[in-house]
Design a protein around this motif. Structure first.
Motif, mmCIF file in Angstrom:
data_model
loop_
_atom_site.group_PDB
_atom_site.id
_atom_site.type_symbol
_atom_site.label_atom_id
_atom_site.label_comp_id
_atom_site.label_asym_id
_atom_site.label_seq_id
_atom_site.Cartn_x
_atom_site.Cartn_y
_atom_site.Cartn_z
ATOM 1 N N VAL A 218 0.695 -1.267 0.003
ATOM 2 C CA VAL A 218 0.004 -0.043 -0.003
ATOM 3 C C VAL A 218 0.740 1.172 -0.074
ATOM 4 O O VAL A 218 1.713 1.702 0.962
ATOM 5 N N ASP A 219 0.784 2.089 -1.002
ATOM 6 C CA ASP A 219 1.798 3.200 -1.161
ATOM 7 C C ASP A 219 1.054 4.260 -0.406
ATOM 8 O O ASP A 219 1.592 5.189 0.062
ATOM 9 N N ILE A 220 -0.464 4.587 -0.535
ATOM 10 C CA ILE A 220 -1.177 5.625 0.085
ATOM 11 C C ILE A 220 -2.515 5.075 0.798
ATOM 12 O O ILE A 220 -3.077 4.061 0.281
ATOM 13 N N LEU A 221 -2.301 5.302 2.193
ATOM 14 C CA LEU A 221 -3.564 4.804 3.067
ATOM 15 C C LEU A 221 -4.554 5.822 3.301
ATOM 16 O O LEU A 221 -3.925 6.924 3.892
ATOM 17 N N VAL B 42 2.184 7.519 1.946
ATOM 18 C CA VAL B 42 1.204 8.700 2.521
ATOM 19 C C VAL B 42 0.170 8.092 3.460
ATOM 20 O O VAL B 42 -0.530 7.283 2.793
ATOM 21 N N ILE B 43 -0.139 8.729 4.454
ATOM 22 C CA ILE B 43 -1.183 8.409 5.246
ATOM 23 C C ILE B 43 -2.198 9.672 5.491
ATOM 24 O O ILE B 43 -1.737 10.428 6.301
ATOM 25 N N VAL B 44 -3.511 9.381 5.144
ATOM 26 C CA VAL B 44 -4.481 10.663 5.180
ATOM 27 C C VAL B 44 -5.571 10.074 6.304
ATOM 28 O O VAL B 44 -6.019 9.131 6.154
ATOM 29 N N ASN B 45 -5.559 11.030 7.503
ATOM 30 C CA ASN B 45 -6.646 10.488 8.282
ATOM 31 C C ASN B 45 -7.834 11.501 8.254
ATOM 32 O O ASN B 45 -7.567 12.577 8.478
ATOM 33 N N VAL B 46 -9.118 10.974 8.042
ATOM 34 C CA VAL B 46 -10.320 11.889 7.997
ATOM 35 C C VAL B 46 -10.682 12.119 9.453
ATOM 36 O O VAL B 46 -11.045 11.142 10.067
ATOM 37 N N SER B 47 -10.413 13.272 10.066
ATOM 38 C CA SER B 47 -10.957 13.629 11.198
ATOM 39 C C SER B 47 -12.119 14.412 11.053
ATOM 40 O O SER B 47 -13.071 13.874 10.167
ATOM 41 N N SER B 48 -12.315 15.392 11.676
ATOM 42 C CA SER B 48 -13.349 16.361 11.533
ATOM 43 C C SER B 48 -13.348 17.800 12.146
ATOM 44 O O SER B 48 -12.396 17.924 13.013
ATOM 45 N N ILE B 49 -14.249 18.698 11.894
ATOM 46 C CA ILE B 49 -14.336 19.747 12.649
ATOM 47 C C ILE B 49 -14.161 19.439 14.363
ATOM 48 O O ILE B 49 -13.717 19.942 15.278
ATOM 49 N N SER B 50 -14.900 18.392 14.707
ATOM 50 C CA SER B 50 -14.996 17.622 15.862
ATOM 51 C C SER B 50 -13.678 17.042 16.530
ATOM 52 O O SER B 50 -13.739 16.895 17.455
ATOM 53 N N GLY B 51 -12.557 16.976 15.629
ATOM 54 C CA GLY B 51 -11.400 16.722 16.211
ATOM 55 C C GLY B 51 -10.874 17.856 16.565
ATOM 56 O O GLY B 51 -9.289 17.846 17.212
ATOM 57 N N GLY C 215 10.309 9.265 5.195
ATOM 58 C CA GLY C 215 9.803 9.607 4.124
ATOM 59 C C GLY C 215 8.490 9.523 3.901
ATOM 60 O O GLY C 215 7.723 9.455 2.603
ATOM 61 N N ILE C 216 7.672 9.211 5.092
ATOM 62 C CA ILE C 216 6.316 8.929 5.030
ATOM 63 C C ILE C 216 5.575 10.505 5.499
ATOM 64 O O ILE C 216 5.881 11.080 6.523
ATOM 65 N N ARG C 217 4.638 10.894 4.644
ATOM 66 C CA ARG C 217 3.769 11.851 4.885
ATOM 67 C C ARG C 217 2.517 11.533 5.826
ATOM 68 O O ARG C 217 1.967 10.598 5.525
ATOM 69 N N ILE C 218 2.039 12.510 6.817
ATOM 70 C CA ILE C 218 0.759 12.173 7.342
ATOM 71 C C ILE C 218 -0.172 13.445 7.234
ATOM 72 O O ILE C 218 0.469 14.723 7.388
ATOM 73 N N HIS C 219 -1.166 13.408 6.983
ATOM 74 C CA HIS C 219 -2.180 14.393 6.872
ATOM 75 C C HIS C 219 -3.396 14.319 7.434
ATOM 76 O O HIS C 219 -4.004 13.286 7.397
ATOM 77 N N ILE C 220 -4.040 15.278 8.032
ATOM 78 C CA ILE C 220 -5.351 15.252 8.702
ATOM 79 C C ILE C 220 -6.270 15.905 7.972
ATOM 80 O O ILE C 220 -6.150 17.212 7.924
ATOM 81 N N ILE C 221 -7.690 15.350 7.790
ATOM 82 C CA ILE C 221 -8.638 16.053 6.899
ATOM 83 C C ILE C 221 -9.731 16.419 8.208
ATOM 84 O O ILE C 221 -10.134 15.659 8.683
ATOM 85 N N GLU C 222 -10.034 17.742 8.102
ATOM 86 C CA GLU C 222 -10.932 18.004 9.069
ATOM 87 C C GLU C 222 -12.145 18.840 8.498
ATOM 88 O O GLU C 222 -12.347 19.971 8.587
ATOM 89 N N ILE D 140 -2.641 1.634 9.955
ATOM 90 C CA ILE D 140 -1.654 2.384 10.074
ATOM 91 C C ILE D 140 -0.298 1.448 10.445
ATOM 92 O O ILE D 140 0.630 1.388 9.662
ATOM 93 N N THR D 141 -0.707 0.484 11.521
ATOM 94 C CA THR D 141 0.479 -0.258 12.126
ATOM 95 C C THR D 141 0.827 -1.332 11.127
ATOM 96 O O THR D 141 1.872 -1.906 10.887
ATOM 97 N N ALA D 142 -0.095 -1.695 10.317
ATOM 98 C CA ALA D 142 -0.007 -2.725 9.292
ATOM 99 C C ALA D 142 0.662 -2.363 8.234
ATOM 100 O O ALA D 142 1.526 -3.317 7.683
ATOM 101 N N VAL D 143 0.344 -1.067 7.898
ATOM 102 C CA VAL D 143 1.136 -0.509 6.335
ATOM 103 C C VAL D 143 2.635 0.023 6.656
ATOM 104 O O VAL D 143 3.355 0.201 5.614
ATOM 105 N N LEU D 144 2.720 0.700 7.751
ATOM 106 C CA LEU D 144 3.745 1.357 8.261
ATOM 107 C C LEU D 144 5.281 0.790 7.755
ATOM 108 O O LEU D 144 6.189 1.094 6.909
#
Ligand SMILES: NC(=O)c1ccc[n+]([C@@H]2O[C@H](COP(=O)([O-])OP(=O)(O)OC[C@H]3O[C@@H](n4cnc5c(N)ncnc54)[C@H](OP(=O)(O)O)[C@@H]3O)[C@@H](O)[C@H]2O)c1
Length: 277
Positions: A77-80, A129-138, A170-177, A115-119
């Motif tokens: 998995v290149d991108i999760l 790249v790992i993108v985590n969909v959070s929220s305004i509630s995050g 070389g792994i990027r983390i992004h949070i979507i809110e 995350i721990t499986a693909v890292l």
């Protein structure tokens, strides 16, 4: 660059489905996971007819064996994109530990499991790249969604720690809110106590909070899942920051929260939303 493989959870509906569609259109090798992937058969059929590389997978993010079986089918998995999630709504007094654990099993343990499986693979390849969909509630907690908010705050903390730990490899983390997005998310929420219409000392709060939300999003949610999908894809392709708020409501509330101490923020929000409880 060789075709990139993306795994997106919660791809049978809403934000996940729109994101899977956009990624497939852009030429990625897309695996869209959900417990009921068949719900998105229309998406798979459309992709097939257009020659896009999109496969739907059965996967329950709450379950080790199910996640492993899904990942075995995909390979590297290149991108999760950790998008699968739901809300347990209601006053905290009327919740149980089982409600809290139910919420965290999907919204926190689910992403953590993936995350721990693909890292290890991402780390060995020196990219990912790992993108985590959070929220305004995050970012802000409001009445009646304390359990959901705490799950998204936990996801934000995991993401922030990961950012420090794995950027080095070389792994990027992004949070979507996102703020409120027009998807079946509200219908899929599990309501407890007063939120389920039961007799409750919190009854008047439910009414006030519904009116307050109408003030924040007059006429209902205006943000479409496709707008969130576009931000997720932009983060994957050009991401240079950790957090991405999406939607007018999210931008307004998150900016206000950032620029004020809690007491000033509370006072402004109470005034704007007419919250006297
Ligand atoms: N809509 C909003 O207003 C909003 C705002 C901010 C953030 N978000 C976040 O955005 C994400 C997506 O929400 P959405 O609005 O697109 O909601 P949605 O339309 O209800 O979609 C949720 C998706 O998650 C999947 N899912 C739920 N539990 C799962 C599990 N245990 N394992 C695998 N997949 C699971 C569902 O499919 P199955 O039921 O078939 O598994 C579905 O595909 C969530 O993390 C949510 O918290 C939503």
């Amino acid at each position: 660059m060789a075709q990139q493989t993306v795994l997106i959870t919660g791809a049978s509906s809403g934000i996940g489905k729109a994101t899977a569609k956009l990624l497939a259109e852009k030429g990625y090798r897309v695996f869209g996971a959900a417990r009921r992937p068949e719900v998105a058969n229309d998406l798979a059929d459309e992709a097939k007819s257009k020659g896009h590389d999109l496969t739907l997978l059965s996967m329950d993010v709450r379950d080790d064996a199910s996640v492993k079986a899904g990942l075995d089918k995909i390979g590297e998995v290149d991108i999760l994109v950790n998008n699968a999630g739901f809300a347990v709504d209601g006053p905290l007094e009327e919740m149980t530990v089982a409600d809290l654990e139910d919420q965290f099993a999907t919204n926190v343990s689910g992403p953590f499991r993936l995350i721990t499986a693909v890292l290890p693979g991402m780390r060995q390849r020196g990219r990912g790249v790992i993108v985590n969909v959070s929220s305004i509630s995050g970012v802000v907690a409001s009445p009646l969604n304390g359990i959901y908010s705490s799950s998204k705050w936990a996801l934000e903390a995991l993401s922030e720690s990961l950012h420090f730990e794995v950027g080095h490899f070389g792994i990027r983390i992004h949070i979507i809110e996102p703020g409120s997005v027009e998807t079946p998310f509200g219908d899929n929420a599990r309501r407890v106590g007063a939120a389920a219409g039961n007799e409750s000392p919190y009854h008047d709060l439910i009414e006030q909070w519904e009116t307050a939300q109408e003030k924040l999003n007059p006429g209902g949610s205006t943000t479409q899942p496709e707008e969130v999908a576009a931000v997720i894809v932009d983060a994957i392709e050009n991401g240079d920051k950790l957090r991405y708020p999406v939607g007018n409501d999210a931008n307004m509330v998150i900016t206000a929260r950032k620029n004020m101490d809690f007491e000033a923020f509370e006072s402004v929000m109470r005034q704007q939303l007419g919250l006297t409880w």
